[in-house]
Design a protein around this motif. Structure first.
Motif, PDB file in Angstrom:
ATOM      1  N   ALA A 179       0.832  -1.209   0.000  1.00  0.00           N
ATOM      2  CA  ALA A 179       0.000   0.000   0.000  1.00  0.00           C
ATOM      3  C   ALA A 179       0.864   1.255   0.000  1.00  0.00           C
ATOM      4  O   ALA A 179       0.531   2.245  -0.667  1.00  0.00           O
ATOM      5  CB  ALA A 179      -0.929  -0.002   1.219  1.00  0.00           C
ATOM      6  N   GLU A 180       1.976   1.245   0.730  1.00  0.00           N
ATOM      7  CA  GLU A 180       2.894   2.386   0.717  1.00  0.00           C
ATOM      8  C   GLU A 180       3.492   2.586  -0.671  1.00  0.00           C
ATOM      9  O   GLU A 180       3.583   3.714  -1.166  1.00  0.00           O
ATOM     10  CB  GLU A 180       4.006   2.182   1.751  1.00  0.00           C
ATOM     11  N   ALA A 181       3.912   1.489  -1.298  1.00  0.00           N
ATOM     12  CA  ALA A 181       4.485   1.581  -2.642  1.00  0.00           C
ATOM     13  C   ALA A 181       3.449   2.109  -3.639  1.00  0.00           C
ATOM     14  O   ALA A 181       3.757   2.964  -4.489  1.00  0.00           O
ATOM     15  CB  ALA A 181       5.012   0.218  -3.084  1.00  0.00           C
ATOM     16  N   MET A 182       2.220   1.605  -3.532  1.00  0.00           N
ATOM     17  CA  MET A 182       1.154   2.059  -4.430  1.00  0.00           C
ATOM     18  C   MET A 182       0.821   3.525  -4.202  1.00  0.00           C
ATOM     19  O   MET A 182       0.566   4.285  -5.147  1.00  0.00           O
ATOM     20  CB  MET A 182      -0.088   1.205  -4.229  1.00  0.00           C
ATOM     21  N   GLY A 183       0.833   3.942  -2.941  1.00  0.00           N
ATOM     22  CA  GLY A 183       0.508   5.324  -2.615  1.00  0.00           C
ATOM     23  C   GLY A 183       1.485   6.298  -3.224  1.00  0.00           C
ATOM     24  O   GLY A 183       1.086   7.282  -3.872  1.00  0.00           O
ATOM     25  N   ILE A 184       2.766   6.047  -3.053  1.00  0.00           N
ATOM     26  CA  ILE A 184       3.750   6.991  -3.600  1.00  0.00           C
ATOM     27  C   ILE A 184       3.833   6.867  -5.110  1.00  0.00           C
ATOM     28  O   ILE A 184       4.078   7.856  -5.811  1.00  0.00           O
ATOM     29  CB  ILE A 184       5.128   6.813  -2.941  1.00  0.00           C
ATOM     30  N   ALA A 185       3.585   5.664  -5.654  1.00  0.00           N
ATOM     31  CA  ALA A 185       3.557   5.517  -7.108  1.00  0.00           C
ATOM     32  C   ALA A 185       2.436   6.355  -7.702  1.00  0.00           C
ATOM     33  O   ALA A 185       2.609   7.013  -8.746  1.00  0.00           O
ATOM     34  CB  ALA A 185       3.387   4.046  -7.482  1.00  0.00           C
ATOM     35  N   PHE A 186       1.279   6.349  -7.054  1.00  0.00           N
ATOM     36  CA  PHE A 186       0.152   7.168  -7.514  1.00  0.00           C
ATOM     37  C   PHE A 186       0.510   8.650  -7.435  1.00  0.00           C
ATOM     38  O   PHE A 186       0.201   9.432  -8.347  1.00  0.00           O
ATOM     39  CB  PHE A 186      -1.077   6.863  -6.660  1.00  0.00           C
ATOM     40  N   PHE A 187       1.182   9.050  -6.358  1.00  0.00           N
ATOM     41  CA  PHE A 187       1.577  10.443  -6.168  1.00  0.00           C
ATOM     42  C   PHE A 187       2.545  10.880  -7.267  1.00  0.00           C
ATOM     43  O   PHE A 187       2.390  11.948  -7.875  1.00  0.00           O
ATOM     44  CB  PHE A 187       2.201  10.628  -4.793  1.00  0.00           C
ATOM     45  N   VAL A 188       3.573  10.070  -7.533  1.00  0.00           N
ATOM     46  CA  VAL A 188       4.562  10.398  -8.555  1.00  0.00           C
ATOM     47  C   VAL A 188       3.907  10.446  -9.935  1.00  0.00           C
ATOM     48  O   VAL A 188       4.194  11.341 -10.743  1.00  0.00           O
ATOM     49  CB  VAL A 188       5.715   9.379  -8.530  1.00  0.00           C
ATOM     50  N   THR A 189       3.032   9.500 -10.206  1.00  0.00           N
ATOM     51  CA  THR A 189       2.355   9.457 -11.495  1.00  0.00           C
ATOM     52  C   THR A 189       1.500  10.700 -11.706  1.00  0.00           C
ATOM     53  O   THR A 189       1.544  11.334 -12.776  1.00  0.00           O
ATOM     54  CB  THR A 189       1.475   8.199 -11.601  1.00  0.00           C
ATOM     55  N   CYS A 190       0.721  11.072 -10.701  1.00  0.00           N
ATOM     56  CA  CYS A 190      -0.119  12.269 -10.813  1.00  0.00           C
ATOM     57  C   CYS A 190       0.737  13.518 -10.980  1.00  0.00           C
ATOM     58  O   CYS A 190       0.387  14.423 -11.760  1.00  0.00           O
ATOM     59  CB  CYS A 190      -1.024  12.395  -9.593  1.00  0.00           C
ATOM     60  N   GLY A 191       1.859  13.582 -10.255  1.00  0.00           N
ATOM     61  CA  GLY A 191       2.754  14.725 -10.390  1.00  0.00           C
ATOM     62  C   GLY A 191       3.294  14.860 -11.806  1.00  0.00           C
ATOM     63  O   GLY A 191       3.347  15.960 -12.371  1.00  0.00           O
TER      64      GLY A 191
ATOM     65  N   GLY B 255      -0.712  23.126  -7.520  1.00  0.00           N
ATOM     66  CA  GLY B 255      -0.828  22.984  -6.079  1.00  0.00           C
ATOM     67  C   GLY B 255      -2.154  22.376  -5.667  1.00  0.00           C
ATOM     68  O   GLY B 255      -2.199  21.463  -4.832  1.00  0.00           O
ATOM     69  N   LEU B 256      -3.237  22.865  -6.260  1.00  0.00           N
ATOM     70  CA  LEU B 256      -4.558  22.332  -5.944  1.00  0.00           C
ATOM     71  C   LEU B 256      -4.649  20.857  -6.335  1.00  0.00           C
ATOM     72  O   LEU B 256      -5.155  20.025  -5.569  1.00  0.00           O
ATOM     73  CB  LEU B 256      -5.631  23.135  -6.680  1.00  0.00           C
ATOM     74  N   GLY B 257      -4.151  20.532  -7.513  1.00  0.00           N
ATOM     75  CA  GLY B 257      -4.223  19.156  -7.980  1.00  0.00           C
ATOM     76  C   GLY B 257      -3.464  18.201  -7.082  1.00  0.00           C
ATOM     77  O   GLY B 257      -3.989  17.154  -6.675  1.00  0.00           O
ATOM     78  N   MET B 258      -2.218  18.543  -6.725  1.00  0.00           N
ATOM     79  CA  MET B 258      -1.412  17.648  -5.904  1.00  0.00           C
ATOM     80  C   MET B 258      -1.901  17.629  -4.457  1.00  0.00           C
ATOM     81  O   MET B 258      -1.773  16.614  -3.769  1.00  0.00           O
ATOM     82  CB  MET B 258       0.059  18.051  -5.971  1.00  0.00           C
TER      83      MET B 258
ATOM     84  N   GLY C 119       8.307   2.146  -5.039  1.00  0.00           N
ATOM     85  CA  GLY C 119       7.137   2.716  -5.691  1.00  0.00           C
ATOM     86  C   GLY C 119       7.463   3.972  -6.472  1.00  0.00           C
ATOM     87  O   GLY C 119       6.971   4.169  -7.592  1.00  0.00           O
ATOM     88  N   ALA C 120       8.299   4.842  -5.900  1.00  0.00           N
ATOM     89  CA  ALA C 120       8.656   6.091  -6.570  1.00  0.00           C
ATOM     90  C   ALA C 120       9.502   5.827  -7.811  1.00  0.00           C
ATOM     91  O   ALA C 120       9.256   6.405  -8.884  1.00  0.00           O
ATOM     92  CB  ALA C 120       9.409   6.998  -5.606  1.00  0.00           C
ATOM     93  N   ILE C 121      10.501   4.957  -7.683  1.00  0.00           N
ATOM     94  CA  ILE C 121      11.348   4.643  -8.836  1.00  0.00           C
ATOM     95  C   ILE C 121      10.526   3.966  -9.929  1.00  0.00           C
ATOM     96  O   ILE C 121      10.630   4.303 -11.109  1.00  0.00           O
ATOM     97  CB  ILE C 121      12.525   3.749  -8.409  1.00  0.00           C
ATOM     98  N   GLY C 122       9.687   3.014  -9.533  1.00  0.00           N
ATOM     99  CA  GLY C 122       8.882   2.295 -10.511  1.00  0.00           C
ATOM    100  C   GLY C 122       7.935   3.206 -11.266  1.00  0.00           C
ATOM    101  O   GLY C 122       7.808   3.114 -12.499  1.00  0.00           O
ATOM    102  N   ALA C 123       7.259   4.110 -10.561  1.00  0.00           N
ATOM    103  CA  ALA C 123       6.302   5.014 -11.222  1.00  0.00           C
ATOM    104  C   ALA C 123       7.007   5.944 -12.194  1.00  0.00           C
ATOM    105  O   ALA C 123       6.514   6.188 -13.306  1.00  0.00           O
ATOM    106  CB  ALA C 123       5.546   5.815 -10.170  1.00  0.00           C
TER     107      ALA C 123
ATOM    108  N   ASN D 228       9.912  14.980   0.124  1.00  0.00           N
ATOM    109  CA  ASN D 228       9.864  13.528   0.110  1.00  0.00           C
ATOM    110  C   ASN D 228      11.121  12.954  -0.538  1.00  0.00           C
ATOM    111  O   ASN D 228      11.270  12.994  -1.767  1.00  0.00           O
ATOM    112  CB  ASN D 228       8.617  13.078  -0.663  1.00  0.00           C
ATOM    113  N   PRO D 229      12.039  12.393   0.245  1.00  0.00           N
ATOM    114  CA  PRO D 229      13.275  11.844  -0.325  1.00  0.00           C
ATOM    115  C   PRO D 229      13.035  10.757  -1.366  1.00  0.00           C
ATOM    116  O   PRO D 229      13.745  10.686  -2.367  1.00  0.00           O
ATOM    117  CB  PRO D 229      13.998  11.273   0.906  1.00  0.00           C
ATOM    118  N   ALA D 230      12.046   9.896  -1.133  1.00  0.00           N
ATOM    119  CA  ALA D 230      11.793   8.804  -2.069  1.00  0.00           C
ATOM    120  C   ALA D 230      11.302   9.335  -3.414  1.00  0.00           C
ATOM    121  O   ALA D 230      11.739   8.866  -4.481  1.00  0.00           O
ATOM    122  CB  ALA D 230      10.773   7.827  -1.484  1.00  0.00           C
ATOM    123  N   ARG D 231      10.379  10.287  -3.383  1.00  0.00           N
ATOM    124  CA  ARG D 231       9.892  10.870  -4.637  1.00  0.00           C
ATOM    125  C   ARG D 231      11.031  11.507  -5.410  1.00  0.00           C
ATOM    126  O   ARG D 231      11.153  11.338  -6.636  1.00  0.00           O
ATOM    127  CB  ARG D 231       8.808  11.911  -4.365  1.00  0.00           C
TER     128      ARG D 231
END
Length: 279
Positions: free
Chosen positions: A20-32, A62-65, A114-118, A204-207
């Protein structure tokens, strides 16, 4: 029990939370990445419509993220893992004893993966669009000034400290803890609009690592792995002094209590290894 055995045992019990953590940050990176291409790439109709209105594009970003992070926090998988999606946040909760050491290790590994993969998927799918100089893989780097790294370090420290302190104070409050995700979303939106010129706005260091790997650019990467964790650590120290060691219910940003199957559930095993009773 050796630490490797503890890691294996933790993975067997809690792998869904790490996923779930990997999916969460992957979604964040993808949306960004998608939002940046939509708002900044010259071929985008949104960019063309707002070509002379930088402020509007920054506010839309800003609003989107901000809404993206709110969606992650209150999603079923965000509630499951706690929606840290940030090594600096996980390390702060680990310091407070709200997540055990093996779980914290897996959380950080999941966040990085998750961040690297996305970022790699975005690079593969969008290619030149994602690599365009206006998008630059959404990589975060210090501003090109003589003291750019020092400025970025100070800015990252300040915004990370404020974010973590607000997060802790909200989670400690019965009235505010259910609103923690919204408060983080508002802060993130404001940071993107007003702080980006100073450090690129990482938090976010991972992002930052994920996009740096995609871009193959690592200038200043160290400061994004030092300033945010250092700031969140200081925020936890101040929080403990303000509340004289009072505990948080859990490290789940949606403000709910952990289930018995959660890494944050205090009754499952001691919060710190090694387990002296089993030694």
């Amino acid at each position: 029990m050796s630490f490797l055995s503890q890691l294996r045992s933790a993975f067997h019990r809690h792998w869904r939370h790490y996923l779930a953590e990997a999916m969460g940050i992957a979604f964040f990176v993808t949306c960004g990445g998608l939002l940046t291409m939509l708002l900044e790439h010259p071929a985008s109709p949104v960019r063309q419509a707002l070509q002379t209105n930088d402020s509007a594009r920054h506010w839309l970003m800003g609003l989107g993220m901000g809404l993206v992070i709110v969606a992650i926090v209150y999603s079923p998988w965000g509630k499951q893992s706690g929606a840290h999606i940030n090594p600096a946040v996980t390390l702060a909760f680990w310091q407070l004893g709200k997540i055990r050491t093996p779980d914290a290790v897996w959380y950080v590994l999941g966040q990085v993966a998750g961040a690297i993969g996305a970022a790699q998927v975005l690079k593969l799918v969008f290619g030149a669009l994602y690599a365009h100089p206006a998008v630059k893989f959404t990589v975060t780097q210090p501003v090109p000034l003589p003291r750019g790294e020092a400025l970025a370090f100070a800015a990252e420290f300040i915004i990370s400290f404020i974010l973590m302190l607000v997060l802790l104070l909200a989670l400690h409050s019965e009235r505010l803890k259910k609103l923690t995700g919204w408060m983080i979303g508002v802060l993130l939106a404001l940071y993107i609009v007003f702080e980006t010129p100073y450090s690129g706005m990482s938090l976010n260091p991972a992002r930052t690592l994920g996009t740096a790997v995609a871009a193959g650019k690592y200038h200043g990467l160290w400061l994004y792995w030092v300033a945010p964790p250092l700031a969140t650590w200081l925020a936890t120290v101040l929080f403990r002094k303000l509340y004289h060691g009072e505990d948080l219910e859990c490290a789940i940003l949606a403000g709910c209590g952990p289930s018995p199957s959660s890494p944050h559930f205090s009754g499952e095993e001691p919060p710190q290894y090694p387990d002296e009773a089993a030694a």
